[in-house]
Design an enzyme around this catalytic site. Structure first.
Site: not given
Ligand code: GH3
Ligand code: MG
Ligand code: MG
Ligand code: MG
Length: 314
Positions: A187, A195, A200, A204, A231
C-alpha cells in the site's frame, strides 16, 4: 507423416490469425520437422520431444497453441494435457491432439482431458492448416476478452477478479503439492496527500511506476502481480516459504523507495510503500482457506503502517 508435402492450403479471403507461436510435442523428431515445414512461413514453431519438456516450456513461455502426439514414452500426451489444464499458468493454451489412435474410446479420452480438437494421422494438411487457423483466431479473441475482464486498465496488472480466481486455484494446487504459498500486500504511504499536492494525473503516473516495480518483483512464471484497487497492490508467490517472502517484500519496499519519486509530504521526501506479508501452508488443516492468508497479510500491513510506514513486516 514425415512425407507431408508443403501446400498453401488456406482458402484466400478468410481472416488470418496474427503470427503465433505453436509448440509441437512429439517423440519423433521427423514428425516435428514435418509440422515445421507446413507452418514455418506463417508461425514460429517450437518443439518438445517429451511430456516433461513440453510442460517446462509452457510454464516458462506459454505458446498460443499446442499440437501434441498422444503416444509418447514416459509421460503420454493425455497426461501432459491434464497437467496443463491443472495449472493456472497454462490452462488457457489450446491443445490439439495429432494422433494415430482411432477408436471412439481413445478419442473420448482425448476430449476428456480438455483438448480443443483432435486430428488423426495420416494428417490431411488442408484440414490441419484450417483447424489451426480457426483455433488461433479463437485463442486471440479469448485472450482479448480475458484481457479486458481480467486486467487493471491503468497499470495492466491483474485486477481483483483475476486475483480472486487465481488465488483459489493456486491455493488448491499448493494443497495438492503440499507446498507453501506466500502473499504480499503493498500500500502506497500517504497517497491521499500525494494526490492533493501533485494532482490526480501525477498520482496516476506514480501508480503506474509502483505497478512496474511490483511487476518486476514477480520473477517466476507462477508469481502474480495484482492491482487490488486504489493504491493497493498484491504479489502472490506460490511455492514460496516465509523466508523467501521476507526477501521479496524487503527488496520490493527498498526498490520503490529507490525510485526517488518526490513526495514532500511522504516519509523521507519520497514515495514509499508499506508491505505486509504472510505465508500459508494450504495442506495443513488449520489453514484450509485462502482468505485467511489474505487476512494475515492485511494485519501485517496494518502493523507496518502503525510502526511508521516505509517498511515490510510479517
Ligand atoms: P496511508 O499511508 O495510511 O495508506 O494513507 P493514504 O493516504 O495512502 O491512504 P488513504 O486510503 O487515506 O488514501 C488513498 C488515496 O489513494 C485516496 C485516493 O485519492 C488515492 N487513489 C485511489 N485510487 C486512485 C487512482 O486510481 N488514481 C489516483 N491518482 N489516486 C488514487
Ligand atoms: Mg495508502
Ligand atoms: Mg490504501
Ligand atoms: Mg509418438
Amino acid at each position: 507423416m514425415s512425407a507431408l508435402p508443403q501446400t498453401p492450403a488456406i482458402p484466400s479471403g478468410l481472416p488470418a490469425p496474427a503470427p503465433s507461436r505453436i509448440l509441437v510435442v512429439d517423440d519423433q523428431p521427423l514428425n516435428i520437422h514435418a509440422m515445421h515445414r507446413v507452418f514455418r512461413n506463417e508461425h514460429e514453431i517450437c518443439m518438445a520431444t517429451s511430456g516433461p519438456q513440453a510442460l517446462e516450456f509452457c510454464r516458462a513461455t506459454p505458446p498460443d497453441l499446442i499440437l501434441m502426439d498422444v503416444l509418447m514414452p514416459g509421460m503420454n500426451g493425455l497426461e501432459v494435457c491434464r497437467a496443463l489444464k491443472d495449472d493456472p499458468a497454462t490452462e488457457h493454451i489450446p491443445v490439439i491432439f495429432v494422433t494415430g489412435l482411432s477408436t471412439q474410446d481413445e478419442e473420448n479420452r482425448c476430449w476428456e482431458v480438455g483438448c480443443v480438437d483432435f486430428i488423426t494421422k495420416p494428417v490431411n494438411i488442408t484440414t490441419m492448416r484450417n483447424r489451426v487457423r480457426a483455433h488461433l483466431l479463437l485463442k486471440q479473441q479469448s485472450d482479448l476478452l480475458r484481457q479486458t475482464a481480467w486486467l487493471d486498465g491503468l497499470t495492466g496488472l491483474a485486477n481483483r477478479r483475476q486475483f480472486d480466481e487465481r488465488l483459489e486455484k493456486e491455493w488448491l494446487r499448493c494443497q495438492r503439492a503440499g507446498c507453501a504459498m506466500s502473499l504480499l500486500v503493498i500500500d502506497i504511504d500517504h497517497f491521499k496527500r500525494y494526490n492533493d499536492r501533485y494532482g490526480h494525473l501525477a498520482g496516476d503516473d506514480t501508480l503506474r511506476r509502483v505497478a512496474e516495480a511490483v511487476r518486476g518483483a514477480a520473477r517466476r512464471p507462477g508469481d502474480l502481480p495484482v492491482r487490488l484497487g486504489g493504491e493497493e497492490f498484491v504479489l502472490m508467490l506460490p511455492e514460496i516459504e516465509r523466508e523467501g517472502a521476507r526477501v521479496v517484500a524487503e527488496r520490493l519496499e527498498a526498490d520503490i523507495r529507490a525510485l526517488q519519486i518526490a513526495h514532500a509530504d511522504g516519509e523521507g521526501g519520497v514515495v514509499t510503500v508499506s508491505v505486509g506479508y504472510a505465508t500459508g501452508h494450504p495442506s495443513r488443516e488449520d489453514q484450509a482457506r485462502a482468505e485467511s492468508l489474505v487476512g494475515r497479510a492485511d494485519v501485517a500491513l496494518y502493523a507496518a503502517k502503525t510502526a511508521g510506514r516505509a517498511r515490510a513486516l510479517a
